[in-house]
Design an enzyme around this catalytic site. Structure first.
Site, PDB file in Angstrom:
ATOM      1  N   LYS A 219      -6.390 -26.452 -26.055  1.00  0.00           N
ATOM      2  CA  LYS A 219      -7.183 -25.355 -25.521  1.00  0.00           C
ATOM      3  C   LYS A 219      -6.412 -24.696 -24.375  1.00  0.00           C
ATOM      4  O   LYS A 219      -5.767 -25.375 -23.568  1.00  0.00           O
ATOM      5  CB  LYS A 219      -8.526 -25.863 -25.014  1.00  0.00           C
ATOM      6  CG  LYS A 219      -9.355 -26.559 -26.082  1.00  0.00           C
ATOM      7  CD  LYS A 219      -9.789 -25.610 -27.178  1.00  0.00           C
ATOM      8  CE  LYS A 219     -10.693 -26.295 -28.189  1.00  0.00           C
ATOM      9  NZ  LYS A 219     -11.221 -25.374 -29.198  1.00  0.00           N
ATOM     10  N   ASP A 247      -5.618 -22.484 -28.564  1.00  0.00           N
ATOM     11  CA  ASP A 247      -6.931 -21.921 -28.858  1.00  0.00           C
ATOM     12  C   ASP A 247      -7.548 -21.406 -27.567  1.00  0.00           C
ATOM     13  O   ASP A 247      -7.777 -22.181 -26.625  1.00  0.00           O
ATOM     14  CB  ASP A 247      -7.806 -23.015 -29.475  1.00  0.00           C
ATOM     15  CG  ASP A 247      -9.173 -22.518 -29.906  1.00  0.00           C
ATOM     16  OD1 ASP A 247      -9.480 -21.340 -29.708  1.00  0.00           O
ATOM     17  OD2 ASP A 247      -9.944 -23.348 -30.453  1.00  0.00           O
ATOM     18  N   GLU A 273      -5.493 -19.115 -31.580  1.00  0.00           N
ATOM     19  CA  GLU A 273      -6.803 -19.079 -32.218  1.00  0.00           C
ATOM     20  C   GLU A 273      -7.813 -18.379 -31.309  1.00  0.00           C
ATOM     21  O   GLU A 273      -7.824 -18.585 -30.100  1.00  0.00           O
ATOM     22  CB  GLU A 273      -7.250 -20.515 -32.494  1.00  0.00           C
ATOM     23  CG  GLU A 273      -8.579 -20.659 -33.191  1.00  0.00           C
ATOM     24  CD  GLU A 273      -8.852 -22.107 -33.560  1.00  0.00           C
ATOM     25  OE1 GLU A 273     -10.045 -22.479 -33.618  1.00  0.00           O
ATOM     26  OE2 GLU A 273      -7.886 -22.869 -33.789  1.00  0.00           O
ATOM     27  N   GLU A 300     -14.226 -19.436 -36.683  1.00  0.00           N
ATOM     28  CA  GLU A 300     -15.322 -20.368 -36.441  1.00  0.00           C
ATOM     29  C   GLU A 300     -16.584 -19.663 -35.957  1.00  0.00           C
ATOM     30  O   GLU A 300     -17.693 -20.153 -36.159  1.00  0.00           O
ATOM     31  CB  GLU A 300     -14.920 -21.455 -35.447  1.00  0.00           C
ATOM     32  CG  GLU A 300     -14.733 -20.987 -34.020  1.00  0.00           C
ATOM     33  CD  GLU A 300     -14.302 -22.117 -33.100  1.00  0.00           C
ATOM     34  OE1 GLU A 300     -15.146 -22.592 -32.329  1.00  0.00           O
ATOM     35  OE2 GLU A 300     -13.128 -22.523 -33.152  1.00  0.00           O
ATOM     36  N   ASP A 323     -16.279 -21.817 -41.127  1.00  0.00           N
ATOM     37  CA  ASP A 323     -17.118 -22.866 -40.558  1.00  0.00           C
ATOM     38  C   ASP A 323     -18.245 -23.135 -41.552  1.00  0.00           C
ATOM     39  O   ASP A 323     -18.845 -22.190 -42.084  1.00  0.00           O
ATOM     40  CB  ASP A 323     -17.676 -22.417 -39.207  1.00  0.00           C
ATOM     41  CG  ASP A 323     -18.516 -23.488 -38.538  1.00  0.00           C
ATOM     42  OD1 ASP A 323     -18.004 -24.166 -37.642  1.00  0.00           O
ATOM     43  OD2 ASP A 323     -19.706 -23.640 -38.918  1.00  0.00           O
ATOM     44  N   HIS A 350     -12.480 -24.656 -39.607  1.00  0.00           N
ATOM     45  CA  HIS A 350     -12.904 -25.176 -38.310  1.00  0.00           C
ATOM     46  C   HIS A 350     -13.761 -26.408 -38.540  1.00  0.00           C
ATOM     47  O   HIS A 350     -14.583 -26.465 -39.447  1.00  0.00           O
ATOM     48  CB  HIS A 350     -13.732 -24.103 -37.586  1.00  0.00           C
ATOM     49  CG  HIS A 350     -14.465 -24.613 -36.386  1.00  0.00           C
ATOM     50  ND1 HIS A 350     -15.838 -24.705 -36.325  1.00  0.00           N
ATOM     51  CD2 HIS A 350     -14.003 -25.052 -35.196  1.00  0.00           C
ATOM     52  CE1 HIS A 350     -16.196 -25.176 -35.144  1.00  0.00           C
ATOM     53  NE2 HIS A 350     -15.110 -25.397 -34.444  1.00  0.00           N
TER      54      HIS A 350
END
Length: 440
Positions: A219, A247, A273, A300, A323, A350
């Protein structure tokens, strides 16, 4: 196949993952992984289990929406649903009054996904097959008939979809055998939560490599300096051959995303992402042009097939991330997989949140066997959290998802876990009552 749906029950289930900052990122700082969960029952006693995923507060709103939709399916026959599953999808997503709350997006659409997924859990159990196998065994015309092509015909018609599925029939048995032997590669997100210490990041990165993963995800979006440091630590921990994706979880404006990625470019991330709003198709396209050769991935939080159509038409993404519970369940995700196959974009689902690994693996597997027809760059996100609460937990061996063999959608939560984590009366929440985790 038949059986009248005579009852349903909805549950607010929450896990206090914020206590360890599991799931934390630049936007979602303190998530409590949660499931708005539904059980459908027939007069014969058959059950179907489904859910949609949330992060805690507001889960009760999803439960209320599920209860509203559950009343609409009571009295329907499973055989009739199977014979006209597109009509069933439209019943739940295009009701003349409830569609004003969407249409086909938001709380009601996610609740529809929970109910739709519960139906397909029941159907595949009655067929005696795991859902991926049930779907892969359908004739091309029947699989295509599950998708709703309304609003898609400028990009993909039903006739085109049927022809694509017929072409994919060649080699399908070989791909199924390959899947059963090798599985689908997983990538590891567990090392990269933004709230973890540097020491925990390094330890988990090393463990991921030891466990057979060749792609991890971190992240980003707290600060450029922190991202620089954490990427360097991760690279030292995993070595030169393991890919690192990043992400931002929708953190940046378009220009900010481009500038931030320029600062991180020397780390050669495999993809970025959700660099900006999940609704900003043209923003993603601009970012993709600016950050190449870094790939752009999103999906997602993409709310429906129409949004995915536009991302693909605009050349806005390199990797499509469906998702299992955000869009309209199995039916809409069949449409999403068909769109991706038409445009030649790999689907990397995801997962990670409670139960998402369990259910989305089925969609990735039918994509491999019967729709896209090749492994290519495909993998599935994996987070090592909360699998013990499921009757048929996901199996990842040597960095690969192994195909479920048990009939159903792998979506059933253990009764003991429902009782312990039902909010706010479950024993886990009673123990924590009155502290910082109170979400009332």
């Amino acid at each position: 196949m038949h059986g009248k749906i005579v009852g349903f029950e909805a549950f607010d289930i929450r896990f206090p993952t914020s206590q360890q900052l599991d799931g934390s990122d630049a936007v979602h700082a303190d998530p409590d992984y949660s499931a708005a969960y539904v059980v459908l029952r027939t007069e014969a006693g058959d059950e179907g289990h489904g859910f949609c995923f949330t992060l805690g507060r507001g889960n009760e709103i999803e439960v209320a929406a599920i209860e509203a939709l559950g009343r609409m399916v009571a009295g329907l026959d499973i055989g009739d649903i199977v014979r006209d599953s597109r009509g069933f999808y439209r019943l739940l997503t295009q009701d003349s009054q409830m569609r004003w709350l969407g249409p086909e997006k938001g709380v009601v659409h996610m609740a529809a996904a929970a109910v739709i997924n519960a139906v397909w859990d029941m159907v595949s159990k009655l067929a005696g097959k795991p859902l991926w196998k049930y779907l892969a065994d359908l004739p091309p015309q029947e699989l295509a008939a599950m998708a709703d092509f309304q609003y898609l015909s400028d990009a993909l018609t039903e006739d085109e979809a049927v022809e694509m599925l017929r072409r994919a029939e060649g080699g399908k048995a070989d791909r199924e055998s390959w899947l059963l032997e090798h599985g689908i590669p997983a990538y590891a997100t567990s090392p990269g939560w933004l709230g973890y210490s540097d020491e925990k990041l390094v330890r988990l990165c090393g463990e991921a490599v030891d466990d057979g993963y060749n792609l991890i995800k971190l992240k980003v979006g707290g600060s450029v300096a922190d991202d620089q440091r954490r990427l360097a630590l991760a690279r030292d921990a995993v070595g030169p051959d393991t890919r690192i994706a990043i992400d931002a979880n929708q953190k940046w404006d378009v220009g900010e995303a481009i500038d931030w990625m320029a600062a991180l470019a020397h780390h050669a991330p495999y993809w970025i992402e959700e660099p900006t709003s999940p609704d900003d198709v043209l923003g993603h396209a601009a970012i993709r042009r600016a950050v190449a050769p870094v790939r752009v991935a999103t999906g997602e939080a993409v709310q429906n097939r129409v949004m995915f159509k536009q991302f693909l038409q605009a050349d806005a993404i390199d990797i499509m991330q469906i998702d299992a519970t955000r869009a309209g369940g199995v039916n809409e995700n069949i449409a999403n997989l068909l769109l991706a196959a038409k445009f030649g974009v790999p689907v990397v689902p995801h997962a990670g949140g409670v139960g998402l690994c369990e259910v989305v693996q089925h969609l990735a597997m039918v994509d491999l066997v019967a729709i896209a027809g090749d492994i290519g760059e495909r993998s599935i996100e994996y987070v090592d959290h909360l699998h013990e609460h499921f009757v048929d937990p996901v199996r990842v061996v040597d960095g690969s998802y192994r195909a479920p063999r048990r009939p159903g959608f792998s979506s059933e939560i253990r009764p003991g876990s429902i009782e312990e984590y039902r909010y706010p009366t479950g024993s886990a929440w009673r123990r924590l009552a009155g502290g910082a985790v109170d979400q009332a």
